[in-house]
Design a protein around this motif. Sequence first.
Motif, PDB file in Angstrom:
ATOM      1  N   GLU A 192       0.723  -1.243   0.035  1.00 19.83           N
ATOM      2  CA  GLU A 192      -0.253  -0.022   0.088  1.00 19.83           C
ATOM      3  C   GLU A 192       1.056   1.078  -0.213  1.00 19.83           C
ATOM      4  OE1 GLU A 192      -3.495   2.202  -0.076  1.00 19.83           O
ATOM      5  OE2 GLU A 192      -3.374   0.026   0.023  1.00 19.83           O
ATOM      6  N   LYS A 240       2.360   1.997  -3.767  1.00 21.39           N
ATOM      7  CA  LYS A 240       1.543   1.915  -4.748  1.00 21.39           C
ATOM      8  C   LYS A 240       1.537   2.905  -5.595  1.00 21.39           C
ATOM      9  CE  LYS A 240      -2.685   1.910  -3.423  1.00 21.39           C
ATOM     10  NZ  LYS A 240      -4.278   1.870  -3.102  1.00 21.39           N
ATOM     11  N   ILE A 241       1.679   4.408  -5.296  1.00 20.44           N
ATOM     12  CA  ILE A 241       1.789   5.457  -6.521  1.00 20.44           C
ATOM     13  C   ILE A 241       2.918   5.362  -7.300  1.00 20.44           C
ATOM     14  CG2 ILE A 241       1.690   7.790  -6.619  1.00 20.44           C
ATOM     15  CD1 ILE A 241      -0.961   6.855  -5.983  1.00 20.44           C
ATOM     16  N   ALA A 250      -9.558   3.521  -8.672  1.00 13.86           N
ATOM     17  CA  ALA A 250      -9.172   3.978  -7.354  1.00 13.86           C
ATOM     18  C   ALA A 250     -10.238   3.641  -6.315  1.00 13.86           C
ATOM     19  CB  ALA A 250      -8.561   5.631  -7.222  1.00 13.86           C
ATOM     20  N   ASN A 251      -9.578   3.650  -5.050  1.00 12.09           N
ATOM     21  CA  ASN A 251     -10.496   3.396  -3.861  1.00 12.09           C
ATOM     22  C   ASN A 251     -11.092   4.697  -3.347  1.00 12.09           C
ATOM     23  OD1 ASN A 251     -10.339   0.528  -4.087  1.00 12.09           O
ATOM     24  ND2 ASN A 251      -8.515   0.464  -3.012  1.00 12.09           N
ATOM     25  N   SER A 252     -10.414   5.629  -3.373  1.00 13.31           N
ATOM     26  CA  SER A 252     -10.697   6.860  -2.603  1.00 13.31           C
ATOM     27  C   SER A 252     -10.446   8.212  -3.365  1.00 13.31           C
ATOM     28  CB  SER A 252     -10.093   6.875  -1.270  1.00 13.31           C
ATOM     29  OG  SER A 252      -8.663   7.382  -1.360  1.00 13.31           O
ATOM     30  N   GLN A 311      -8.898  10.649  -2.464  1.00 13.64           N
ATOM     31  CA  GLN A 311      -7.481  10.924  -2.064  1.00 13.64           C
ATOM     32  C   GLN A 311      -6.640  10.252  -2.974  1.00 13.64           C
ATOM     33  OE1 GLN A 311      -6.281  13.326   0.006  1.00 13.64           O
ATOM     34  NE2 GLN A 311      -4.147  12.822  -1.104  1.00 13.64           N
ATOM     35  N   GLU A 312      -6.697   8.913  -3.387  1.00 12.21           N
ATOM     36  CA  GLU A 312      -5.997   8.155  -4.155  1.00 12.21           C
ATOM     37  C   GLU A 312      -6.060   8.792  -5.646  1.00 12.21           C
ATOM     38  OE1 GLU A 312      -6.826   4.049  -4.831  1.00 12.21           O
ATOM     39  OE2 GLU A 312      -5.869   3.670  -2.978  1.00 12.21           O
ATOM     40  N   ASP A 346      -3.836  11.827  -5.720  1.00 14.95           N
ATOM     41  CA  ASP A 346      -2.484  11.498  -5.781  1.00 14.95           C
ATOM     42  C   ASP A 346      -2.112  11.179  -7.081  1.00 14.95           C
ATOM     43  OD1 ASP A 346      -2.337  11.776  -2.923  1.00 14.95           O
ATOM     44  OD2 ASP A 346      -2.367   9.729  -2.610  1.00 14.95           O
TER      45      ASP A 346
END
Length: 149
Positions: free
Chosen positions: A113, A116-117, A138-140, A142-143, A146
């Motif tokens: 995790e 990941k980016i 993406a899961n969120s 914020q992701e 990013d």
Amino acid sequence: LVLVTTPFTFERLLSCHCFLFLRLHHLLLDEADQLFTLAPDQMATILQHFQKVSASEEKTSCPRQLIAAAKKWTSPMEDLICCHMPNPSIVITVPEEAALYGNIQQVILMTFESNKISVLLGALDFSPDVGQKTLIVANSVQEVEDVFK
């Protein structure tokens, strides 16, 4: 007027009372993937009638709308778009189905995790010789931000 019916009943109504449906402006196919699987002949008849009514010259000023809602992508859906929807708008809410429809080659990257980016950015080619399609799930929020940065 609104008519809610099955393809079988609609086909029977068309055969008996075709003149009643000369003012057909909107056709909504709910669970279209199932409709084309369970009643392909009836759907062909209904779509032929809708196309005939839509093509009549005296009705060109009236808006025509064909909406198909489905849970999954099937080959009859492709035929529907090619033959009956000249300028379709397609909304696919399941990421896997969107990837299949977009004909995106899937690449699976395993990472922690926290890393990941950087792994994602390393896998993307920012100066490809040939254009590429990229779908990132993406899961969120914020992701998404990013990845955007």
